[in-house]
Design a protein around this motif. Structure first.
Motif, PDB file in Angstrom:
ATOM      1  N   CYS A 126       4.985  24.627 -11.231  1.00 21.85           N
ATOM      2  CA  CYS A 126       5.658  23.589  -9.939  1.00 21.85           C
ATOM      3  C   CYS A 126       6.077  22.224 -10.196  1.00 21.85           C
ATOM      4  CB  CYS A 126       4.472  24.440  -9.057  1.00 21.85           C
ATOM      5  SG  CYS A 126       3.403  23.570  -8.698  1.00 21.85           S
ATOM      6  N   MET A 127       6.475  21.812  -9.232  1.00 24.26           N
ATOM      7  CA  MET A 127       6.544  19.873  -9.087  1.00 24.26           C
ATOM      8  C   MET A 127       5.208  19.457  -9.044  1.00 24.26           C
ATOM      9  SD  MET A 127       9.930  19.947  -6.684  1.00 24.26           S
ATOM     10  CE  MET A 127       9.725  21.076  -5.998  1.00 24.26           C
ATOM     11  N   HIS A 128       5.356  18.073 -10.021  1.00 23.65           N
ATOM     12  CA  HIS A 128       3.895  17.336  -9.424  1.00 23.65           C
ATOM     13  C   HIS A 128       4.452  16.298  -9.700  1.00 23.65           C
ATOM     14  CE1 HIS A 128       1.588  14.199 -11.466  1.00 23.65           C
ATOM     15  NE2 HIS A 128       0.269  14.812 -10.810  1.00 23.65           N
ATOM     16  N   ASP A 129       4.138  15.058  -8.514  1.00 22.92           N
ATOM     17  CA  ASP A 129       3.744  13.593  -9.015  1.00 22.92           C
ATOM     18  C   ASP A 129       2.529  13.235  -7.598  1.00 22.92           C
ATOM     19  OD1 ASP A 129       4.738  11.073  -9.006  1.00 22.92           O
ATOM     20  OD2 ASP A 129       5.448  10.987  -7.553  1.00 22.92           O
ATOM     21  N   SER A 130       2.270  11.662  -8.129  1.00 21.62           N
ATOM     22  CA  SER A 130       1.091  11.457  -8.169  1.00 21.62           C
ATOM     23  C   SER A 130       1.572  10.524  -6.349  1.00 21.62           C
ATOM     24  CB  SER A 130       0.119  10.717  -8.709  1.00 21.62           C
ATOM     25  OG  SER A 130       0.783   9.775  -9.719  1.00 21.62           O
ATOM     26  N   THR A 131       0.445   9.563  -5.432  1.00 20.42           N
ATOM     27  CA  THR A 131       0.203   8.754  -5.780  1.00 20.42           C
ATOM     28  C   THR A 131      -0.502   7.418  -5.856  1.00 20.42           C
ATOM     29  OG1 THR A 131      -1.588   9.003  -4.153  1.00 20.42           O
ATOM     30  CG2 THR A 131      -0.173   9.958  -2.674  1.00 20.42           C
ATOM     31  N   GLU A 132       0.574   6.313  -5.681  1.00 19.31           N
ATOM     32  CA  GLU A 132       0.180   4.848  -6.090  1.00 19.31           C
ATOM     33  C   GLU A 132      -0.663   3.799  -5.210  1.00 19.31           C
ATOM     34  OE1 GLU A 132       3.763   3.164  -7.268  1.00 19.31           O
ATOM     35  OE2 GLU A 132       4.732   5.230  -7.011  1.00 19.31           O
ATOM     36  N   LYS A 133      -1.981   3.714  -5.947  1.00 17.47           N
ATOM     37  CA  LYS A 133      -2.133   2.528  -4.865  1.00 17.47           C
ATOM     38  C   LYS A 133      -2.109   1.647  -4.494  1.00 17.47           C
ATOM     39  CE  LYS A 133      -6.753   3.106  -8.074  1.00 17.47           C
ATOM     40  NZ  LYS A 133      -7.379   2.698  -8.883  1.00 17.47           N
ATOM     41  N   ASP A 134      -2.070   1.029  -3.501  1.00 16.68           N
ATOM     42  CA  ASP A 134      -1.049   0.148  -2.270  1.00 16.68           C
ATOM     43  C   ASP A 134      -1.836  -1.341  -2.787  1.00 16.68           C
ATOM     44  OD1 ASP A 134      -0.120  -2.212  -0.657  1.00 16.68           O
ATOM     45  OD2 ASP A 134      -1.307  -1.208   1.394  1.00 16.68           O
ATOM     46  N   ARG A 135      -0.931  -1.982  -4.026  1.00 21.61           N
ATOM     47  CA  ARG A 135      -1.060  -3.173  -4.679  1.00 21.61           C
ATOM     48  C   ARG A 135      -1.818  -4.433  -3.674  1.00 21.61           C
ATOM     49  NH1 ARG A 135      -2.625  -0.085  -9.177  1.00 21.61           N
ATOM     50  NH2 ARG A 135      -1.521   1.701  -9.439  1.00 21.61           N
ATOM     51  N   GLU A 136      -0.457  -4.166  -2.739  1.00 21.13           N
ATOM     52  CA  GLU A 136      -0.487  -5.590  -1.885  1.00 21.13           C
ATOM     53  C   GLU A 136      -2.014  -5.461  -1.178  1.00 21.13           C
ATOM     54  OE1 GLU A 136       2.802  -5.655   0.342  1.00 21.13           O
ATOM     55  OE2 GLU A 136       4.094  -5.248  -1.355  1.00 21.13           O
ATOM     56  N   SER A 137      -2.905  -4.728  -1.073  1.00 26.03           N
ATOM     57  CA  SER A 137      -3.332  -4.631  -0.268  1.00 26.03           C
ATOM     58  C   SER A 137      -4.879  -3.514  -1.053  1.00 26.03           C
ATOM     59  CB  SER A 137      -3.603  -4.237   1.419  1.00 26.03           C
ATOM     60  OG  SER A 137      -4.551  -3.682   1.507  1.00 26.03           O
ATOM     61  N   PRO A 138      -5.357  -4.091  -2.265  1.00 26.52           N
ATOM     62  CA  PRO A 138      -5.810  -3.736  -3.071  1.00 26.52           C
ATOM     63  C   PRO A 138      -7.100  -3.002  -2.416  1.00 26.52           C
ATOM     64  CG  PRO A 138      -5.742  -5.947  -3.637  1.00 26.52           C
ATOM     65  CD  PRO A 138      -5.080  -5.507  -2.670  1.00 26.52           C
ATOM     66  N   THR A 139      -8.350  -3.832  -1.459  1.00 26.12           N
ATOM     67  CA  THR A 139      -9.075  -3.268  -1.113  1.00 26.12           C
ATOM     68  C   THR A 139      -9.056  -2.253   0.128  1.00 26.12           C
ATOM     69  OG1 THR A 139      -9.219  -5.267   0.858  1.00 26.12           O
ATOM     70  CG2 THR A 139     -10.740  -5.781  -1.268  1.00 26.12           C
ATOM     71  N   SER A 140      -7.713  -2.556   0.624  1.00 25.54           N
ATOM     72  CA  SER A 140      -7.622  -0.971   1.689  1.00 25.54           C
ATOM     73  C   SER A 140      -7.915   0.831   1.277  1.00 25.54           C
ATOM     74  CB  SER A 140      -6.250  -1.051   1.788  1.00 25.54           C
ATOM     75  OG  SER A 140      -5.663  -0.384   1.371  1.00 25.54           O
ATOM     76  N   LYS A 141      -8.126   0.527   0.231  1.00 24.22           N
ATOM     77  CA  LYS A 141      -7.793   1.934  -1.097  1.00 24.22           C
ATOM     78  C   LYS A 141      -7.307   2.720  -0.498  1.00 24.22           C
ATOM     79  CE  LYS A 141     -12.756   1.062  -1.642  1.00 24.22           C
ATOM     80  NZ  LYS A 141     -14.195   2.532  -1.780  1.00 24.22           N
ATOM     81  N   ARG A 142      -6.133   2.531   0.105  1.00 26.47           N
ATOM     82  CA  ARG A 142      -5.002   3.221   0.474  1.00 26.47           C
ATOM     83  C   ARG A 142      -3.972   3.928  -0.413  1.00 26.47           C
ATOM     84  NH1 ARG A 142      -0.331   0.111   3.539  1.00 26.47           N
ATOM     85  NH2 ARG A 142       0.567   2.017   4.296  1.00 26.47           N
TER      86      ARG A 142
END
Length: 245
Positions: A126-142
């Motif tokens: 199937c298809m695949h991708d991953s999320t990315e960390k929020d580089r502009e707010s690294p402490t947010s854990k978004r």
């Protein structure tokens, strides 16, 4: 090629690199076998129970009786495929029992979740991708999803290398929901190699895992190991002292 019966007999990473998922056929690896692989790769450590031995200081500053860096095992592609194959077997049994169709997408988190989720997606085709960390707010854990839209009828399966809490998989789903213009259909299960959470379910579905660890964590001022004289060490800097007390 080494077979299932010899996993616990392996004594080195060289031995582990001979393992292949094709040797396992319709057999499941046990938690002891998964633990053995992880520990040989320095991907899992648990405290001996001897108060004289050091314990782990986590990035959060808390003290812990366990530390896991699953990517140390997943960097070996044969082990990543072996773990993925075993997780897919568990998922297939659950899907058959609940009359579910295979996923259209497999997704993982940034960073270590990318490897295992990609291998799982390969087995499902199937298809695949991953999320990315929020580089502009690294402490947010978004976790951000910014590349692909997911169709209204496409099912999404979460796969992680490690679940300490459910905060990461929650952030992954939130990131996907925030970016997608239509409601996303997440499958009623999640997969992980290592489970050290007290949470057995997420959003009403089970968390299927290869191995579970019971780990205690404390604030330094409350840590009984510190009070007993055990030295607290940061695993990445003091791995040898931690694992060979």
């Amino acid at each position: 090629m080494r077979h299932r019966t010899s996993i616990l007999e392996t004594r080195s990473i060289s031995d582990l690199r001979e393992l292949s998922y094709v040797n396992f056929g319709d057999h499941d690896i046990t938690e002891d076998e998964a633990n053995h692989i992880l520990k040989l790769c320095d991907a899992a450590w648990t405290h001996s129970g001897d108060n004289r031995h050091p314990h782990a200081e986590l990035a959060s500053g808390k003290c812990s009786t366990g530390y896991f860096d699953v990517l140390r095992a997943l960097r070996f592609t044969n082990l990543c495929r072996l773990f993925a194959h075993q997780l897919v077997r568990k998922a297939n049994r659950f899907m058959a029992e609940h009359t579910l169709q295979p996923p259209d997408w497999v997704v993982g988190s940034d960073h270590a979740g990318q490897a295992i989720s990609h291998s799982v997606a390969e087995f499902f085709g199937c298809m695949h991708d991953s999320t990315e960390k929020d580089r502009e707010s690294p402490t947010s854990k978004r976790q951000l999803w910014q590349r692909f839209m997911i169709g209204a009828t496409e099912q999404v399966l979460n796969v992680e290398d490690l679940m300490t809490t459910t905060e990461t998989v929650k952030a992954v789903r939130q990131g996907i929901r925030d970016w997608n213009p239509t409601e996303v259909m997440f499958m009623p299960l999640a997969l992980t190699v290592v489970h050290r959470s007290d949470e057995e379910t997420f959003e009403g579905g089970p968390i299927l895992r290869l191995v579970h660890y019971k780990v205690e964590t404390w604030k330094p001022e409350d840590c009984p190991l510190c009070k007993a004289g055990s030295q607290r060490l940061k695993p990445k800097k003091h791995w040898e002292e931690l694992t060979n007390p």
